[in-house]
Every structure is written in C-alpha cells, then in structure tokens.
Design a protein around this motif. Structure first.
Motif, PDB file in Angstrom:
ATOM      1  N   ASN A  94     -11.339   3.628   3.566  1.00  0.00           N
ATOM      2  CA  ASN A  94     -10.740   4.940   3.841  1.00  0.00           C
ATOM      3  C   ASN A  94     -11.065   5.388   5.254  1.00  0.00           C
ATOM      4  OD1 ASN A  94      -9.477   5.370   1.348  1.00  0.00           O
ATOM      5  ND2 ASN A  94     -11.418   5.983   0.434  1.00  0.00           N
ATOM      6  N   ASN A 109      -3.177   6.079   5.397  1.00  0.00           N
ATOM      7  CA  ASN A 109      -3.579   6.060   3.989  1.00  0.00           C
ATOM      8  C   ASN A 109      -2.988   4.870   3.242  1.00  0.00           C
ATOM      9  OD1 ASN A 109      -5.292   8.277   3.973  1.00  0.00           O
ATOM     10  ND2 ASN A 109      -3.634   9.716   3.586  1.00  0.00           N
ATOM     11  N   ALA A 110      -1.758   4.489   3.576  1.00  0.00           N
ATOM     12  CA  ALA A 110      -1.147   3.319   2.932  1.00  0.00           C
ATOM     13  C   ALA A 110      -1.916   2.048   3.283  1.00  0.00           C
ATOM     14  CB  ALA A 110       0.320   3.191   3.338  1.00  0.00           C
ATOM     15  N   GLY A 158       0.827  -1.202   0.000  1.00  0.00           N
ATOM     16  CA  GLY A 158       0.000   0.000   0.000  1.00  0.00           C
ATOM     17  C   GLY A 158       0.858   1.247   0.000  1.00  0.00           C
ATOM     18  N   GLY A 210      -8.904  -1.024   1.280  1.00  0.00           N
ATOM     19  CA  GLY A 210      -9.997  -0.401   0.551  1.00  0.00           C
ATOM     20  C   GLY A 210     -10.966   0.346   1.450  1.00  0.00           C
ATOM     21  N   GLY A 240       0.754   5.440   0.722  1.00  0.00           N
ATOM     22  CA  GLY A 240       0.011   6.530   1.341  1.00  0.00           C
ATOM     23  C   GLY A 240       0.813   7.808   1.335  1.00  0.00           C
ATOM     24  N   SER A 268      -5.038   1.953   4.227  1.00  0.00           N
ATOM     25  CA  SER A 268      -6.347   2.082   3.565  1.00  0.00           C
ATOM     26  C   SER A 268      -6.272   1.666   2.104  1.00  0.00           C
ATOM     27  CB  SER A 268      -6.859   3.522   3.670  1.00  0.00           C
ATOM     28  OG  SER A 268      -7.240   3.814   4.994  1.00  0.00           O
ATOM     29  N   SER A 269      -5.127   1.890   1.454  1.00  0.00           N
ATOM     30  CA  SER A 269      -4.997   1.479   0.056  1.00  0.00           C
ATOM     31  C   SER A 269      -4.911  -0.042  -0.072  1.00  0.00           C
ATOM     32  CB  SER A 269      -3.798   2.159  -0.613  1.00  0.00           C
ATOM     33  OG  SER A 269      -2.576   1.575  -0.237  1.00  0.00           O
TER      34      SER A 269
END
Length: 156
Positions: free
Chosen positions: A58, A49-50, A6, A56, A8, A52-53
């Motif tokens: 957020n 954020n990483a 991921g 999926g 971010g 979350s990537s």
C-alpha cells in the motif's frame, strides 16, 4: 505467462481554494480544486491503489502521507512508487472510469491518456478512459466531488 488484475478506487470532494484541479497529471481549467493534502489527483490515486492491489504494497497512506509531510504533494510521485513495486510485471492495459458532473472530462481524455502512458511506460492506446455523470444519482454526479475506479492488467 502469468496475468494479474488490480482494482483501485479514489474519491475527493471539491474545495473552494486557489488549488488547481489536476487529473492524470493534467491541469484542468476549473474553478475548484480537490480537498486533500496532496494535489488530489484522484486518477493517479486510483491507479496507484490498483497497482497496490497487485503488489500487496500500500502506497497511499503511510508512504504517501510521509511524502506529503516532506512537501512532496505531486501524486505522480506516489504512482511512481507503486509502479516501481511491480518489479518484473508489465502493464498491459489500464481501464479508468470517472464519475463527476464537472469538469467535462471528454475534451481532455487524449491529454490524460498521454500523461498516464508516459509516466507508466505504456502506449496511449493501452489506456482507456470513460466518464459519466451517473445521471446525478450520487454526490459525484451532482457536482460536489469526483470518484475514479481503475483496473490495471499486468503480465509476467
């Protein structure tokens, strides 16, 4: 074994307030904080954020905004939400690149690695942190703000 990676990013401008500067859950001795509703921990935001990537889901945005409105401004709480979303995925490594002129990051890297590793249940040696001024080519390197990129590698 399955592997995911991921990416971010997060950035914030400095502001002239009495707000402390917090990076990776570590308070820095610096005269300016970051202009945000939360504590502005751009490192934790970037890692969030990483993750979350990968998942999926957020976290920054709706979930973090709702927590801010409830008075939860500690970015570690947002990162914990993202970490929980990993379920059975295990973090193997986190790479973090920080761009700013101030504060000096290098003297605090070990404390930052320890804080991240403790929060995410990994070894400090599985966290890599680099810092650059970017030769002053951007607002980050000119001293008005901080930018962070993170790469998180997980396995299952």
């Amino acid at each position: 074994m399955k592997i995911k990676t991921g990416l971010g990013q997060d950035s914030h401008a400095f502001c002239d307030t009495n707000k402390p500067l917090v990076l990776s859950g570590v308070v820095f001795d610096y005269s300016k904080g970051l202009n945000t509703n939360s504590d502005g921990d751009v490192v934790f935001h970037s890692i969030t954020n990483a993750i979350s990537s990968i998942t999926g889901v957020n976290v920054l945005g709706t979930k973090a905004d709702a927590l801010c409105k409830q008075g939860v401004v500690d970015s570690a709480e947002y990162l914990k939400l993202a970490f929980h979303d990993l379920n059975h995925w295990k973090i193997q490594h986190i790479a973090i690149a920080i761009e700013c002129l101030y504060p000096k990051i290098s003297p605090m890297i070990e404390k930052m690695k320890f804080s991240i590793s403790k929060l995410l249940d990994i070894a400090p040696e599985d966290v890599g942190i680099t810092a650059t001024t970017g030769e002053g080519l951007t607002e980050f390197g000119k001293g008005s703000s901080i930018q962070v990129f993170s790469i998180v590698t997980v396995t299952k």
